[in-house]
Design a protein around this motif. Structure first.
Motif, PDB file in Angstrom:
ATOM      1  N   LEU A   1       0.813  -1.247  -0.199  1.00 46.91           N
ATOM      2  CA  LEU A   1       0.074  -0.164   0.069  1.00 46.91           C
ATOM      3  C   LEU A   1       0.616   1.270   0.027  1.00 46.91           C
ATOM      4  N   GLY A   2       2.159   1.240  -0.417  1.00 46.98           N
ATOM      5  CA  GLY A   2       2.887   2.360  -0.529  1.00 46.98           C
ATOM      6  C   GLY A   2       3.310   3.257   0.740  1.00 46.98           C
ATOM      7  N   ARG A   3       3.197   2.251   1.998  1.00 50.95           N
ATOM      8  CA  ARG A   3       3.606   2.680   3.160  1.00 50.95           C
ATOM      9  C   ARG A   3       4.526   1.729   3.954  1.00 50.95           C
ATOM     10  N   ASN A   4       5.604   2.161   4.731  1.00 46.61           N
ATOM     11  CA  ASN A   4       6.266   1.646   5.777  1.00 46.61           C
ATOM     12  C   ASN A   4       5.411   0.668   6.434  1.00 46.61           C
ATOM     13  N   THR A   5       5.997  -0.336   7.252  1.00 45.83           N
ATOM     14  CA  THR A   5       5.263  -1.137   8.070  1.00 45.83           C
ATOM     15  C   THR A   5       4.426  -0.704   9.391  1.00 45.83           C
ATOM     16  N   SER A   6       5.185   0.338   9.765  1.00 44.80           N
ATOM     17  CA  SER A   6       4.137   0.575  11.124  1.00 44.80           C
ATOM     18  C   SER A   6       3.078   1.669  10.508  1.00 44.80           C
ATOM     19  N   HIS A   7       3.272   2.223   9.583  1.00 46.07           N
ATOM     20  CA  HIS A   7       2.046   3.107   8.961  1.00 46.07           C
ATOM     21  C   HIS A   7       1.047   2.136   8.405  1.00 46.07           C
ATOM     22  N   ARG A   8       1.565   1.325   7.715  1.00 47.64           N
ATOM     23  CA  ARG A   8       0.388   0.239   7.110  1.00 47.64           C
ATOM     24  C   ARG A   8      -0.230  -0.682   8.267  1.00 47.64           C
ATOM     25  N   ARG A   9       0.419  -0.863   9.260  1.00 43.81           N
ATOM     26  CA  ARG A   9      -0.241  -1.600  10.325  1.00 43.81           C
ATOM     27  C   ARG A   9      -1.307  -0.853  10.909  1.00 43.81           C
ATOM     28  N   ALA A  10      -0.804   0.535  11.311  1.00 42.04           N
ATOM     29  CA  ALA A  10      -1.720   1.477  11.695  1.00 42.04           C
ATOM     30  C   ALA A  10      -3.023   1.742  10.900  1.00 42.04           C
ATOM     31  N   LEU A  11      -2.679   1.844   9.576  1.00 46.95           N
ATOM     32  CA  LEU A  11      -3.892   1.936   8.739  1.00 46.95           C
ATOM     33  C   LEU A  11      -4.718   0.897   8.863  1.00 46.95           C
ATOM     34  N   LEU A  12      -4.337  -0.194   8.601  1.00 51.38           N
ATOM     35  CA  LEU A  12      -5.190  -1.459   8.546  1.00 51.38           C
ATOM     36  C   LEU A  12      -6.030  -1.578   9.931  1.00 51.38           C
ATOM     37  N   ARG A  13      -5.242  -1.230  11.191  1.00 47.80           N
ATOM     38  CA  ARG A  13      -5.955  -1.454  12.336  1.00 47.80           C
ATOM     39  C   ARG A  13      -7.003  -0.473  12.548  1.00 47.80           C
ATOM     40  N   ASN A  14      -6.750   0.803  11.972  1.00 49.64           N
ATOM     41  CA  ASN A  14      -7.943   1.802  11.843  1.00 49.64           C
ATOM     42  C   ASN A  14      -9.038   1.388  11.169  1.00 49.64           C
ATOM     43  N   LEU A  15      -8.703   0.766   9.668  1.00 46.96           N
ATOM     44  CA  LEU A  15      -9.770   0.489   8.950  1.00 46.96           C
ATOM     45  C   LEU A  15     -10.735  -0.648   9.656  1.00 46.96           C
ATOM     46  N   VAL A  16     -10.058  -1.832  10.071  1.00 44.36           N
ATOM     47  CA  VAL A  16     -10.777  -2.711  10.834  1.00 44.36           C
ATOM     48  C   VAL A  16     -11.509  -2.350  11.799  1.00 44.36           C
ATOM     49  N   THR A  17     -11.354  -1.341  12.742  1.00 42.56           N
ATOM     50  CA  THR A  17     -11.932  -0.841  13.797  1.00 42.56           C
ATOM     51  C   THR A  17     -13.096  -0.146  13.061  1.00 42.56           C
ATOM     52  N   SER A  18     -12.916   0.571  12.021  1.00 43.12           N
ATOM     53  CA  SER A  18     -14.073   1.445  11.492  1.00 43.12           C
ATOM     54  C   SER A  18     -14.952   0.482  10.801  1.00 43.12           C
ATOM     55  N   VAL A  19     -14.647  -0.773  10.314  1.00 46.58           N
ATOM     56  CA  VAL A  19     -15.538  -1.553   9.630  1.00 46.58           C
ATOM     57  C   VAL A  19     -16.477  -2.071  10.834  1.00 46.58           C
ATOM     58  N   ILE A  20     -15.673  -2.376  11.824  1.00 45.26           N
ATOM     59  CA  ILE A  20     -16.398  -3.306  12.907  1.00 45.26           C
ATOM     60  C   ILE A  20     -17.701  -2.208  13.585  1.00 45.26           C
ATOM     61  N   ILE A  21     -16.959  -0.887  13.713  1.00 51.49           N
ATOM     62  CA  ILE A  21     -18.062  -0.036  14.525  1.00 51.49           C
ATOM     63  C   ILE A  21     -19.396   0.407  13.429  1.00 51.49           C
ATOM     64  N   GLU A  22     -18.715   0.856  12.347  1.00 50.92           N
ATOM     65  CA  GLU A  22     -19.684   1.410  11.219  1.00 50.92           C
ATOM     66  C   GLU A  22     -20.495   0.458  10.301  1.00 50.92           C
ATOM     67  N   ASP A  23     -20.208  -0.737  10.129  1.00 51.39           N
ATOM     68  CA  ASP A  23     -20.536  -1.946   9.397  1.00 51.39           C
ATOM     69  C   ASP A  23     -20.217  -1.687   7.843  1.00 51.39           C
ATOM     70  N   ARG A  24     -19.964  -0.353   7.475  1.00 56.05           N
ATOM     71  CA  ARG A  24     -19.746  -0.129   6.224  1.00 56.05           C
ATOM     72  C   ARG A  24     -18.591   0.970   6.128  1.00 56.05           C
ATOM     73  N   VAL A  25     -17.797   0.926   5.244  1.00 56.60           N
ATOM     74  CA  VAL A  25     -16.631   1.866   5.058  1.00 56.60           C
ATOM     75  C   VAL A  25     -16.235   1.967   3.393  1.00 56.60           C
ATOM     76  N   GLU A  26     -16.092   3.258   3.059  1.00 56.89           N
ATOM     77  CA  GLU A  26     -15.701   3.787   1.531  1.00 56.89           C
ATOM     78  C   GLU A  26     -14.194   3.789   1.832  1.00 56.89           C
ATOM     79  N   THR A  27     -13.386   3.037   0.745  1.00 56.31           N
ATOM     80  CA  THR A  27     -12.122   3.216   0.771  1.00 56.31           C
ATOM     81  C   THR A  27     -11.562   2.740  -0.578  1.00 56.31           C
TER      82      THR A  27
END
Length: 158
Positions: free
Chosen positions: A10-36
């Motif tokens: 995803l064009g990011r270093n490891t820590s940035h990619r991990r943070a991005l994916l963790r945030n997306l997973v959290t958002s999907v679980i809370i919101e049920d639907r996320v646009e990305t």
């Protein structure tokens, strides 16, 4: 050749990619639907599925693993209380990726990543949002009408 190179960078270093994916997973679980973007949606799908599987197990160790990955306590509670029980008899395939178009700035393909079986909750949210919008619009029109009447009364008095 990308032999044996699994995963998305995803064009990011490891820590940035991990943070991005963790945030997306959290958002999907809370919101049920996320646009990305499609690449992010495809990268986050296995992580969300793993979290739902942990939620279906429901034991203390699974809860602690989910707490270690997800960003908020609210998302963990929602995962174990509402999201995971929805898929009690399903053996995977908890998500849907729906292409929606292109991003304005760079032309990247956009997609919704959504949990299956969340249509009722999404419809309720959509209806609540529409009701709020209609209420605000009515208040605004009422205020404009009141201003117009006051301005007309001032003009008639002068």
């Amino acid at each position: 050749m990308r032999h044996r190179n699994a995963g998305f960078k995803l064009g990011r270093n490891t820590s940035h990619r991990r943070a991005l994916l963790r945030n997306l997973v959290t958002s999907v679980i809370i919101e049920d639907r996320v646009e990305t973007t499609i690449a992010k949606a495809k990268a986050v799908r296995p992580l969300v599925e793993k979290m739902i599987t942990l939620g279906k197990k429901g034991d203390l160790h699974s809860r602690r693993q989910a707490l270690a990955f997800l960003m908020t306590d609210v998302s963990v509670k929602r995962l174990f209380d509402t999201v995971a029980p929805r898929y009690g008899d399903r053996q995977g395939g908890y998500l849907r990726i729906v292409k929606t178009g292109f991003q304005k700035g760079d032309g990247a393909e956009k997609a919704f990543i959504e949990l299956l079986g969340a249509e009722k909750q999404l419809d309720e949210k959509r209806q609540k949002r529409a009701d709020l919008k209609a209420k605000k619009r009515a208040e605004l029109e009422e205020a404009m009408e009141k201003q117009k009447n006051e301005a007309g009364a001032d003009d008639a008095a002068a």
